[in-house]
Motif scaffolding. Sequence first.
Motif, PDB file in Angstrom:
ATOM      1  N   LEU A  46       0.877  -1.210  -0.031  1.00 47.08           N
ATOM      2  CA  LEU A  46      -0.011  -0.030  -0.064  1.00 47.08           C
ATOM      3  C   LEU A  46       0.881   1.397  -0.187  1.00 47.08           C
ATOM      4  N   ASN A  47       1.969   1.106   0.625  1.00 52.22           N
ATOM      5  CA  ASN A  47       2.971   2.307   0.705  1.00 52.22           C
ATOM      6  C   ASN A  47       3.590   2.285  -0.775  1.00 52.22           C
ATOM      7  N   CYS A  48       3.419   1.517  -1.665  1.00 53.46           N
ATOM      8  CA  CYS A  48       4.041   1.589  -3.057  1.00 53.46           C
ATOM      9  C   CYS A  48       5.420   1.294  -2.916  1.00 53.46           C
ATOM     10  N   GLU A  49       6.109   0.591  -1.946  1.00 52.38           N
ATOM     11  CA  GLU A  49       7.287   0.183  -1.915  1.00 52.38           C
ATOM     12  C   GLU A  49       7.720  -0.830  -2.944  1.00 52.38           C
ATOM     13  N   PHE A  50       6.623  -1.474  -3.146  1.00 51.01           N
ATOM     14  CA  PHE A  50       6.948  -2.801  -4.191  1.00 51.01           C
ATOM     15  C   PHE A  50       5.676  -3.061  -4.982  1.00 51.01           C
ATOM     16  N   ASN A  51       5.766  -3.434  -6.323  1.00 50.96           N
ATOM     17  CA  ASN A  51       4.586  -3.659  -7.257  1.00 50.96           C
ATOM     18  C   ASN A  51       3.981  -5.211  -6.661  1.00 50.96           C
ATOM     19  N   PHE A  52       4.698  -6.047  -6.051  1.00 53.20           N
ATOM     20  CA  PHE A  52       4.300  -7.481  -5.743  1.00 53.20           C
ATOM     21  C   PHE A  52       5.241  -7.772  -4.862  1.00 53.20           C
TER      22      PHE A  52
ATOM     23  N   MET B  19       1.192 -22.596   1.753  1.00 49.37           N
ATOM     24  CA  MET B  19       0.884 -21.971   0.342  1.00 49.37           C
ATOM     25  C   MET B  19       1.867 -20.934   0.203  1.00 49.37           C
ATOM     26  N   GLU B  20       2.614 -21.102  -1.159  1.00 54.67           N
ATOM     27  CA  GLU B  20       3.318 -19.928  -1.636  1.00 54.67           C
ATOM     28  C   GLU B  20       2.571 -19.085  -2.194  1.00 54.67           C
TER      29      GLU B  20
ATOM     30  N   ILE C 136      -1.744  -5.272  -5.217  1.00 54.99           N
ATOM     31  CA  ILE C 136      -2.647  -4.286  -5.018  1.00 54.99           C
ATOM     32  C   ILE C 136      -3.714  -4.532  -6.031  1.00 54.99           C
ATOM     33  N   LEU C 137      -4.943  -4.621  -5.549  1.00 55.74           N
ATOM     34  CA  LEU C 137      -6.100  -4.657  -6.456  1.00 55.74           C
ATOM     35  C   LEU C 137      -6.536  -3.115  -6.512  1.00 55.74           C
ATOM     36  N   PHE C 138      -6.601  -2.618  -7.848  1.00 58.10           N
ATOM     37  CA  PHE C 138      -7.084  -1.330  -8.209  1.00 58.10           C
ATOM     38  C   PHE C 138      -8.522  -1.146  -8.851  1.00 58.10           C
ATOM     39  N   ASN C 139      -9.115  -0.111  -8.778  1.00 58.48           N
ATOM     40  CA  ASN C 139     -10.530  -0.057  -9.417  1.00 58.48           C
ATOM     41  C   ASN C 139     -10.217   0.728 -10.908  1.00 58.48           C
ATOM     42  N   ASP C 140     -11.037   1.282 -11.359  1.00 55.43           N
ATOM     43  CA  ASP C 140     -10.857   1.703 -12.721  1.00 55.43           C
ATOM     44  C   ASP C 140     -10.181   3.281 -12.537  1.00 55.43           C
ATOM     45  N   ASN C 141     -10.259   3.878 -11.377  1.00 54.02           N
ATOM     46  CA  ASN C 141      -9.606   5.022 -11.349  1.00 54.02           C
ATOM     47  C   ASN C 141      -8.168   5.062 -10.462  1.00 54.02           C
ATOM     48  N   LYS C 142      -7.864   3.549 -10.663  1.00 54.49           N
ATOM     49  CA  LYS C 142      -6.484   3.577 -10.125  1.00 54.49           C
ATOM     50  C   LYS C 142      -6.272   3.558  -8.530  1.00 54.49           C
TER      51      LYS C 142
ATOM     52  N   LEU D 292      -4.860  -8.822  -4.497  1.00 55.20           N
ATOM     53  CA  LEU D 292      -4.966  -9.948  -5.169  1.00 55.20           C
ATOM     54  C   LEU D 292      -3.748 -10.921  -4.808  1.00 55.20           C
ATOM     55  N   GLN D 293      -4.211 -12.163  -4.260  1.00 50.22           N
ATOM     56  CA  GLN D 293      -3.265 -12.910  -3.979  1.00 50.22           C
ATOM     57  C   GLN D 293      -3.285 -14.246  -4.810  1.00 50.22           C
ATOM     58  N   PHE D 294      -2.123 -14.573  -5.471  1.00 50.26           N
ATOM     59  CA  PHE D 294      -2.059 -15.869  -6.085  1.00 50.26           C
ATOM     60  C   PHE D 294      -1.376 -16.932  -5.209  1.00 50.26           C
ATOM     61  N   MET D 295      -1.990 -18.097  -5.109  1.00 49.93           N
ATOM     62  CA  MET D 295      -1.544 -19.167  -4.073  1.00 49.93           C
ATOM     63  C   MET D 295      -1.104 -20.456  -4.686  1.00 49.93           C
ATOM     64  N   LEU D 296      -0.250 -20.996  -4.152  1.00 45.49           N
ATOM     65  CA  LEU D 296       0.123 -22.425  -4.681  1.00 45.49           C
ATOM     66  C   LEU D 296       0.459 -23.390  -3.427  1.00 45.49           C
ATOM     67  N   ASP D 297      -0.431 -24.487  -3.581  1.00 43.54           N
ATOM     68  CA  ASP D 297      -0.303 -25.497  -2.418  1.00 43.54           C
ATOM     69  C   ASP D 297       1.039 -26.138  -2.422  1.00 43.54           C
ATOM     70  N   VAL D 298       1.912 -26.011  -1.366  1.00 44.27           N
ATOM     71  CA  VAL D 298       3.312 -26.529  -1.403  1.00 44.27           C
ATOM     72  C   VAL D 298       3.473 -27.641  -0.183  1.00 44.27           C
TER      73      VAL D 298
END
Length: 281
Positions: free
Chosen positions: A49-55, A72-73, A78-84, A90-96
Amino acid sequence: NLNHKIIKAPKLFHSLLEYSDGELIDTTITELMEADFVSSDLKLKTALLNCEFNFLDSEIEFITKSQRKVWMECSTSILFNDNKKPIGFLQFMLDVTPLKQSNLSLKDMNAELANFMYKTSHDVRGPIVNILGLASIGKMTATNNDILQYFTLVEQSTQKLEHIFNDFKEVSFILNNEIRITTFDLKELICELLESIFFNKGKDIKMAKVKVQINLPSNFISTDKALLKKLIFHLVENAFEHNSYYDTSFTITVSKKSDQFYQLLFEDDGVGIPEEIHDKV
């Protein structure tokens, strides 16, 4: 969303955590995590949220409905609306979980092995030394050639046993010692090891086809000297153990890959491993 409540999740996520499809909607995701992972997940999302990283990537331990652990890995952005404007995560997860369980089992086995070697090293080492000593005395005093040959075979077999025992001790050393970073002359270390390996086999290093190339601004590097010494020793010893000490061409090349990593390349012209079984090795 920004309050960490789940607003959308696939059937597989519900299934892995043993919930019915849709049952986790509006549940705070941190409630599903093992307590030790909650703070790290919140810090990660704050940094985003502090824009330190993209992901940011992380590993999260979840607790299922039946109190079973699932690892989970996770890659979070960040999930943005149409106005940025940020509206959630948004979290992509992989069962490890299978891999994690295998690693934990392996660590447990290694710890048990290291503990066993620590407790028994003195008890095992003593008899080995005694047998080698007695075999040496027998070789010096034997007058019968057959008896002399028997003592020689006993000595050689015991030396092999000692070699195996020392390999087990290496495992114990690696698992039970902390990394100690020092700065030292790498070329000097390599040359000392080469001389030691040849001397132990009754060979003259000056007659060997050995080349050491240090492609660095300086011969001095910073790393764990003891671990690197063991690594180089085993690779070099193995190269000559299965080839001729004087006919084998052997080269060690050292270069720097980045600010943090060095590359050590060991090359010899021995028979090598057949290409068709490389994948198995």
